[in-house]
Design a protein around this motif. Structure first.
Motif, PDB file in Angstrom:
ATOM      1  N   TRP A 373       0.799  -1.240   0.114  1.00 29.86           N
ATOM      2  CA  TRP A 373       0.150   0.085  -0.022  1.00 29.86           C
ATOM      3  C   TRP A 373       0.895   1.440  -0.029  1.00 29.86           C
ATOM      4  O   TRP A 373       0.343   2.429   0.025  1.00 29.86           O
ATOM      5  N   LYS A 374       2.370   1.106   0.167  1.00 30.33           N
ATOM      6  CA  LYS A 374       3.205   2.331   0.080  1.00 30.33           C
ATOM      7  C   LYS A 374       2.965   3.325   0.955  1.00 30.33           C
ATOM      8  O   LYS A 374       2.976   4.610   0.844  1.00 30.33           O
ATOM      9  N   LEU A 375       2.387   2.964   2.181  1.00 31.41           N
ATOM     10  CA  LEU A 375       2.293   3.952   3.274  1.00 31.41           C
ATOM     11  C   LEU A 375       3.399   4.658   3.712  1.00 31.41           C
ATOM     12  O   LEU A 375       4.477   3.558   3.773  1.00 31.41           O
ATOM     13  N   PRO A 376       3.479   5.947   4.090  1.00 28.24           N
ATOM     14  CA  PRO A 376       4.732   6.307   4.809  1.00 28.24           C
ATOM     15  C   PRO A 376       5.289   5.742   5.986  1.00 28.24           C
ATOM     16  O   PRO A 376       4.295   5.142   6.751  1.00 28.24           O
ATOM     17  N   PRO A 377       6.539   5.546   6.479  1.00 25.02           N
ATOM     18  CA  PRO A 377       6.973   5.207   7.488  1.00 25.02           C
ATOM     19  C   PRO A 377       6.392   5.592   8.813  1.00 25.02           C
ATOM     20  O   PRO A 377       6.180   4.679   9.641  1.00 25.02           O
ATOM     21  N   TRP A 378       6.270   6.688   9.001  1.00 23.22           N
ATOM     22  CA  TRP A 378       5.588   7.233  10.045  1.00 23.22           C
ATOM     23  C   TRP A 378       4.297   6.665  10.542  1.00 23.22           C
ATOM     24  O   TRP A 378       3.852   6.340  11.722  1.00 23.22           O
ATOM     25  N   MET A 379       3.459   6.461   9.380  1.00 28.80           N
ATOM     26  CA  MET A 379       2.263   5.648   9.685  1.00 28.80           C
ATOM     27  C   MET A 379       2.397   4.221   9.862  1.00 28.80           C
ATOM     28  O   MET A 379       1.484   3.748  11.159  1.00 28.80           O
ATOM     29  N   ILE A 380       3.414   3.516   9.541  1.00 20.50           N
ATOM     30  CA  ILE A 380       3.816   2.298   9.942  1.00 20.50           C
ATOM     31  C   ILE A 380       3.951   2.151  11.480  1.00 20.50           C
ATOM     32  O   ILE A 380       3.646   1.321  12.218  1.00 20.50           O
ATOM     33  N   VAL A 381       4.724   3.096  12.041  1.00 19.76           N
ATOM     34  CA  VAL A 381       5.334   3.438  13.191  1.00 19.76           C
ATOM     35  C   VAL A 381       4.280   3.591  14.312  1.00 19.76           C
ATOM     36  O   VAL A 381       4.089   2.825  15.499  1.00 19.76           O
ATOM     37  N   LEU A 382       3.203   4.509  13.896  1.00 17.94           N
ATOM     38  CA  LEU A 382       2.171   4.697  14.646  1.00 17.94           C
ATOM     39  C   LEU A 382       1.219   3.608  14.831  1.00 17.94           C
ATOM     40  O   LEU A 382       0.743   3.203  15.878  1.00 17.94           O
ATOM     41  N   THR A 383       1.102   2.890  13.742  1.00 18.65           N
ATOM     42  CA  THR A 383       0.150   1.772  13.729  1.00 18.65           C
ATOM     43  C   THR A 383       0.656   0.573  14.656  1.00 18.65           C
ATOM     44  O   THR A 383       0.162   0.064  15.367  1.00 18.65           O
ATOM     45  N   GLY A 384       2.209   0.683  14.458  1.00 16.19           N
ATOM     46  CA  GLY A 384       2.937  -0.430  15.359  1.00 16.19           C
ATOM     47  C   GLY A 384       2.630  -0.313  16.868  1.00 16.19           C
ATOM     48  O   GLY A 384       2.469  -1.158  17.785  1.00 16.19           O
ATOM     49  N   ALA A 385       2.977   1.068  17.073  1.00 19.65           N
ATOM     50  CA  ALA A 385       2.840   1.293  18.735  1.00 19.65           C
ATOM     51  C   ALA A 385       1.328   1.112  19.151  1.00 19.65           C
ATOM     52  O   ALA A 385       1.257   0.429  20.044  1.00 19.65           O
ATOM     53  N   ILE A 386       0.182   1.872  18.375  1.00 17.27           N
ATOM     54  CA  ILE A 386      -0.992   1.554  18.704  1.00 17.27           C
ATOM     55  C   ILE A 386      -1.427  -0.182  18.576  1.00 17.27           C
ATOM     56  O   ILE A 386      -1.956  -0.780  19.872  1.00 17.27           O
ATOM     57  N   GLY A 387      -0.888  -0.763  17.861  1.00 16.14           N
ATOM     58  CA  GLY A 387      -1.294  -2.165  17.618  1.00 16.14           C
ATOM     59  C   GLY A 387      -0.731  -3.174  18.792  1.00 16.14           C
ATOM     60  O   GLY A 387      -1.146  -3.913  19.310  1.00 16.14           O
ATOM     61  N   GLY A 388       0.769  -2.660  18.995  1.00 17.52           N
ATOM     62  CA  GLY A 388       1.435  -3.266  20.176  1.00 17.52           C
ATOM     63  C   GLY A 388       0.768  -2.995  21.781  1.00 17.52           C
ATOM     64  O   GLY A 388       0.594  -4.070  22.408  1.00 17.52           O
ATOM     65  N   THR A 389       0.179  -1.799  21.711  1.00 13.87           N
ATOM     66  CA  THR A 389      -0.546  -1.619  23.136  1.00 13.87           C
ATOM     67  C   THR A 389      -2.003  -2.246  23.157  1.00 13.87           C
ATOM     68  O   THR A 389      -2.127  -2.947  24.230  1.00 13.87           O
ATOM     69  N   LEU A 390      -2.344  -2.442  22.105  1.00 16.40           N
ATOM     70  CA  LEU A 390      -3.883  -3.333  22.062  1.00 16.40           C
ATOM     71  C   LEU A 390      -3.541  -4.771  22.341  1.00 16.40           C
ATOM     72  O   LEU A 390      -4.304  -5.482  22.973  1.00 16.40           O
ATOM     73  N   ILE A 391      -2.717  -5.405  21.681  1.00 18.39           N
ATOM     74  CA  ILE A 391      -2.128  -6.591  21.810  1.00 18.39           C
ATOM     75  C   ILE A 391      -1.776  -7.211  23.265  1.00 18.39           C
ATOM     76  O   ILE A 391      -2.344  -8.076  23.677  1.00 18.39           O
ATOM     77  N   SER A 392      -1.043  -5.977  23.957  1.00 18.26           N
ATOM     78  CA  SER A 392      -0.480  -6.352  25.278  1.00 18.26           C
ATOM     79  C   SER A 392      -1.895  -6.272  26.254  1.00 18.26           C
ATOM     80  O   SER A 392      -1.853  -6.689  27.161  1.00 18.26           O
ATOM     81  N   ALA A 393      -2.876  -5.245  25.744  1.00 13.18           N
ATOM     82  CA  ALA A 393      -3.987  -5.114  26.574  1.00 13.18           C
ATOM     83  C   ALA A 393      -4.845  -6.322  26.612  1.00 13.18           C
ATOM     84  O   ALA A 393      -5.633  -6.572  27.559  1.00 13.18           O
ATOM     85  N   PHE A 394      -5.174  -6.773  25.228  1.00 10.30           N
ATOM     86  CA  PHE A 394      -6.222  -8.048  25.413  1.00 10.30           C
ATOM     87  C   PHE A 394      -6.016  -9.228  25.270  1.00 10.30           C
ATOM     88  O   PHE A 394      -6.815 -10.138  25.256  1.00 10.30           O
ATOM     89  N   LEU A 395      -4.566  -9.444  25.224  1.00  6.34           N
ATOM     90  CA  LEU A 395      -4.008 -10.863  25.185  1.00  6.34           C
ATOM     91  C   LEU A 395      -3.210 -11.010  26.306  1.00  6.34           C
ATOM     92  O   LEU A 395      -2.647 -10.374  27.020  1.00  6.34           O
TER      93      LEU A 395
END
Length: 395
Positions: A373-395
């Protein structure tokens, strides 16, 4: 009048390079595109052929390619001082951001933070992308694939800084043997405003520090000198851009206990979120170890080889690029760089980041966002931080 013109040129270089330093996301290849748009197409500071030659030189010598091109453009525009100003404008924004991040991070439990784990998974996606691109370009035939495999096996099973230096030297020898009749010389001519005397002084300082710093470190037992030596050596031995500095820095600082693996990979993930050269990751490591002073020292140490090499190589570039033996050796070195990067991809990145099936699934999502999808790296980093938080909270 001449002084005013020179001052005006320096101020112009500072303003343009700072704007690029604040907006240039996406790694060295993207940076070269930004430079071309701003310096060549818009401002016409160099012609197309000169710019292409400067890019080729930056790929030929160790160090951060985009930073060295920026320095070279500054030198062409306003001499050595122009190169320094160009470097400062392009580099300082990300250096300050990463030092600040390191200082803030010291107040958190890095090992247990979900968003930190997300940043580590971001590193998996980004380095995987870098490996694929570099492998396609640098290992197109079986001989270079074999050199790559040798580098991978040696650096994975023998994890020391010395092993990487040995691999690079062996790869240069294999490249010379395999490709000395295949490398093509470049017959064009290019002149740079650097005297050969200054170039020789810079190269003498480069090699002098490379061999003298380890000796001084052992004699003095100074932690600051040891820090400078480690970053200077990393900046001196990196072919292939910022991602390749990762294994050198990891093996300098993680096994010795200067920085934890969690801190290292969290900083690497954060380095993807800021614009500018990836080598500024050194500022983060230095700040974690010795505060903001360590961050600035690390920045100077890791970029100093790039300065000395680009200034030292410019007057001799015409001769070097016409030498097919030198180009053949470099073909082998570039193939080895891919193997070193794959080794670092497995350890420490993969082994400390992909701990469960959901981690692999999330890494695949981030990789797809970056590559397909050629999204910019800063968007990947933001998604990674949010996703990591959600994974940690619910699993």
């Amino acid at each position: 009048m001449k002084r005013n013109k020179s001052l005006k040129s320096l101020l112009e270089i500072l303003l343009v390079s700072t704007r690029l330093g604040l907006t240039s996301f996406g790694g060295p290849v993207a940076h070269l595109g930004y430079f071309h748009t701003e310096y060549i197409r818009r401002r016409k500071w160099m012609d197309e052929k000169s710019y292409a030659d400067l890019v080729a030189l930056s790929q030929f010598i160790p160090g951060p390619a985009s930073s060295q091109v920026g320095i070279g453009i500054g030198v062409m525009r306003a001499g050595v001082l122009g190169g320094i100003v160009s470097f400062l404008g392009f580099t300082l924004p990300s250096v300050l951001a990463l030092i600040l991040f390191a200082l803030i991070l010291q107040g958190f439990d890095v090992g247990n933070a979900g968003w930190i784990h997300g940043l580590k998974i971001v590193a998996v996606a980004i380095v995987a992308h870098a490996i694929i691109g570099m492998a396609n370009n640098l290992t197109p035939d079986l001989k270079r694939k074999a050199i790559c495999l040798l580098a991978l096996v040696v650096t994975l099973l023998w994890q020391t800084t010395f092993s990487q230096v040995l691999v690079i030297l062996l790869a240069a020898g294999f490249g010379f043997l395999f490709f000395k009749h295949h490398a093509q010389a470049d017959d064009s001519k290019l002149e740079f405003p650097i005297s050969k005397r200054l170039a020789i002084i810079c190269l003498t300082i480069f090699f002098g520090l490379l061999f003298l710093l380890p000796v001084l470190k052992e004699v003095t037992s100074s932690s600051w000198l040891a820090l400078f030596d480690s970053f200077y050596r990393a900046g001196s031995l990196v072919f292939g851009g910022g991602h390749v500095v990762l294994p050198l820095l990891e093996r300098e600082f993680v096994p010795t206990g200067w920085i934890s693996e969690e801190q290292f990979l969290a900083g690497y993930g954060a380095a993807q979120a800021v614009p500018g050269p990836l080598f500024t990751f050194a500022a983060y490591i230095g700040a974690v170890i010795n505060g903001w002073q360590g961050g600035l020292l690390a920045t100077i140490a890791i970029f100093l080889p790039a300065f000395l090499l680009i200034l030292g190589a410019l007057p001799f570039w015409d001769s070097l690029r016409r030498n097919t033996k030198v180009k053949a050796a470099l073909m082998g070195v570039n193939a080895a760089v891919v193997g070193i990067l794959i080794s670092a991809f497995y350890f420490p990145i993969w082994t400390s980041s992909i701990l469960a099936p959901i981690d692999f699934a999330f890494a695949a999502i981030l990789f797809s966002m970056l590559v397909f999808w050629k999204l910019p790296p800063w968007m990947i980093v933001l998604t990674g931080a949010i996703g990591g938080t959600l994974i940690s909270a619910f699993l």
